[in-house]
Design a protein around this motif. Structure first.
Motif, mmCIF file in Angstrom:
data_model
loop_
_atom_site.group_PDB
_atom_site.id
_atom_site.type_symbol
_atom_site.label_atom_id
_atom_site.label_comp_id
_atom_site.label_asym_id
_atom_site.label_seq_id
_atom_site.Cartn_x
_atom_site.Cartn_y
_atom_site.Cartn_z
ATOM 1 N N LEU A 72 10.431 67.266 99.391
ATOM 2 C CA LEU A 72 10.920 68.243 100.358
ATOM 3 C C LEU A 72 11.920 67.608 101.331
ATOM 4 C CD1 LEU A 72 10.793 71.080 101.513
ATOM 5 C CD2 LEU A 72 8.823 70.370 102.898
ATOM 6 N N ALA A 73 11.670 66.355 101.733
ATOM 7 C CA ALA A 73 12.600 65.661 102.630
ATOM 8 C C ALA A 73 13.940 65.427 101.946
ATOM 9 C CB ALA A 73 11.989 64.341 103.088
ATOM 10 N N CYS A 128 15.778 68.764 101.916
ATOM 11 C CA CYS A 128 16.275 69.105 103.251
ATOM 12 C C CYS A 128 17.469 68.237 103.635
ATOM 13 C CB CYS A 128 15.153 68.943 104.279
ATOM 14 S SG CYS A 128 13.823 70.161 104.118
ATOM 15 N N ALA A 174 20.407 69.563 101.806
ATOM 16 C CA ALA A 174 20.846 70.851 102.340
ATOM 17 C C ALA A 174 21.831 70.690 103.483
ATOM 18 C CB ALA A 174 19.629 71.654 102.808
ATOM 19 N N LEU A 175 21.764 69.559 104.188
ATOM 20 C CA LEU A 175 22.713 69.325 105.280
ATOM 21 C C LEU A 175 24.145 69.193 104.781
ATOM 22 C CD1 LEU A 175 20.653 66.768 107.400
ATOM 23 C CD2 LEU A 175 20.903 69.230 107.783
ATOM 24 N N ARG A 232 23.358 77.503 103.305
ATOM 25 C CA ARG A 232 22.345 76.450 103.311
ATOM 26 C C ARG A 232 20.937 76.991 103.095
ATOM 27 N NH1 ARG A 232 23.370 73.190 108.277
ATOM 28 N NH2 ARG A 232 25.203 72.658 107.019
ATOM 29 N N GLU A 233 20.571 78.069 103.755
ATOM 30 C CA GLU A 233 19.212 78.588 103.652
ATOM 31 C C GLU A 233 18.915 79.090 102.245
ATOM 32 O OE1 GLU A 233 16.363 81.925 105.858
ATOM 33 O OE2 GLU A 233 18.389 81.484 106.613
ATOM 34 N N LEU A 254 18.722 76.064 99.765
ATOM 35 C CA LEU A 254 17.484 75.307 99.875
ATOM 36 C C LEU A 254 16.314 76.081 99.268
ATOM 37 C CD1 LEU A 254 15.976 72.838 100.924
ATOM 38 C CD2 LEU A 254 15.768 73.985 103.144
ATOM 39 N N ARG A 262 13.963 74.672 96.238
ATOM 40 C CA ARG A 262 12.523 74.525 96.466
ATOM 41 C C ARG A 262 11.727 75.334 95.446
ATOM 42 N NH1 ARG A 262 10.814 75.155 102.670
ATOM 43 N NH2 ARG A 262 8.822 74.644 101.652
ATOM 44 N N CYS A 277 15.420 65.909 92.455
ATOM 45 C CA CYS A 277 15.802 66.130 93.856
ATOM 46 C C CYS A 277 17.046 65.334 94.242
ATOM 47 C CB CYS A 277 14.638 65.768 94.772
ATOM 48 S SG CYS A 277 13.219 66.891 94.629
#
Length: 407
Positions: free
Chosen positions: A7-8, A11, A14-15, A22-23, A26, A30, A45
């Protein structure tokens, strides 16, 4: 623990994606990561970083950058701000208008006896860097040396003028050194001035100059002369008592010719440019004059941005301009101009949008694959190959009026 790591990673990737996507981006990644076997999830990932970069690179340009007039307006404003700061900041202003008086020349290897017989009304002498002042070398200089150079010094019994490099390297740039008394060759000397960081240097390798009376120089001492002569004269002659004449070559003491240096660097940058980007703008069925005018205008505006912007940046970090910084800035600026031109419609000059991937990378030799970009005003499509080479350039496909109902 592994789920938190995955998940990290997502994220962090995603930056790199555009903020507006972005939302959603992501959420899709996920949702997909849980369908991958646990042994391959970390590698999966890591691939998200490449996907986010691709999405950012091919996402539609913001509206403020699509119009050619807005692009030229932004470049003009940036050039004007760079020029304004260059004239307001002291270091760039000094580079543009060097304070060095005109007509100054230097003569190397001249004896002090010949210096005293020079037929020149304004001349100063300083010896080689042979004295020691602790951890720096010092030259003896006549009292009028820094008057010729327009460097004001404070009054002291034995004034000591330090070079900028000597002050920075030997004393760590201590701002409180002015007025301090140092021991030079067994005698006290007071630091009266520090030469500014300029693009010219006095010949010799002295860290400082101790100002003394002209009679303090020992007969036979050889050193350097700074004199003010007519610019048309390239030598000066000294006639000795025995009738012999000794001629000395005069070398102008000039600051860096910034316009000539900048033009030279521009030429070198243009030669190096093909090594960092393609010079071809693609295959187009018709050449529009406004397209070439727009390209030339961007080149013209990028030049002052690079020159004055580089001067401003080096002034803010208190370092004198380095020519290689102009070279790097020129290459980056020219490369941006060509890349920006390739992403625009040749008719309306707006940035092309709506990127679409076509083809499969595994069939490189069998069919075309790459990205298709669209002009939102219906002028055509741009096919950009994934791998650019001499036989596969981006190609413009013009749409006729029958497509106008879709736009």
């Amino acid at each position: 623990m592994s789920d938190r790591l995955h998940l990290a990673l997502l994220c962090g990737a995603a930056l790199l994606a555009p903020a507006k996507d972005r939302e959603e981006w992501l959420a899709e990644w996920r949702a997909e990561v849980w369908y991958v076997s646990p042994s391959r999830r970390t590698r999966f990932c890591l691939g998200a970083f490449r996907d986010a970069l691709w999405l950012r690179r091919h996402s539609p340009a913001p509206v403020r950058r699509q119009s050619p007039w807005q692009c030229l307006g932004f470049l003009t404003a940036l050039a004007a701000v760079s020029l304004l700061f260059a004239f307001r900041l002291p270091l760039p202003r000094e580079m543009l208008f060097p304070p060095l008086p005109a007509g100054l020349v230097t003569i190397s290897g001249i004896a002090v006896d010949d210096y005293r017989q020079l037929p020149v009304p304004s001349a100063a002498f300083y010896g080689p860097a042979e004295l020691r002042g602790g951890n720096f070398t010092v030259s003896l200089a006549s009292c009028n040396l820094f008057d010729l150079l327009n460097v004001p010094i404070s009054s002291a019994a034995y004034p000591l003028v330090m070079s900028f490099s000597g002050w920075r390297n030997r004393f760590g740039g201590d701002p409180h050194i002015l007025g301090r008394t140092l021991t030079v060759a067994g005698r006290p000397a007071q630091v009266a001035a520090i030469l500014p960081d300029r693009d010219w240097e006095l010949p010799g390798r002295a860290d400082a100059w101790l100002i003394v009376d002209g009679r303090s120089f020992v007969t036979g001492t050889r050193g350097y002369v700074v004199a003010r002569l007519n610019p048309s004269r390239h030598d000066v002659a000294v006639q000795h008592s025995d009738g012999s004449i000794h001629r000395f070559i005069c070398i102008p003491l000039t600051a860096l010719n910034l316009p000539f240096t900048f033009l030279l660097i521009m030429g070198v940058s243009a030669v190096v440019l093909p090594a960092v980007t393609s010079l071809s703008l693609g295959e187009y069925p018709a050449h529009h004059l406004r397209r070439w005018i727009f390209l030339a205008a961007k080149f013209v505006l990028v030049l002052p941005i690079v020159l004055f912007g580089t001067l401003d940046v080096f002034s803010l970090i208190a370092i004198h301009l380095q020519p290689h910084a102009l070279f790097v800035g020129s290459v980056i600026g020219f490369r941006w101009v060509l890349n920006d031109q390739r992403r625009r419609c040749p008719v309306c000059l707006r940035v092309l949008t709506n990127p679409t991937r076509i083809g499969e990378p595994s069939r490189t030799l069998l069919e075309w694959y790459g990205t298709e970009l669209l002009c939102t005003r219906g002028h055509g499509l741009l096919h950009v190959p994934e791998m650019r080479n001499s036989y596969s350039e981006q190609r413009w496909l013009r749409l006729d009026s029958s497509w106008s109902s879709l736009f």
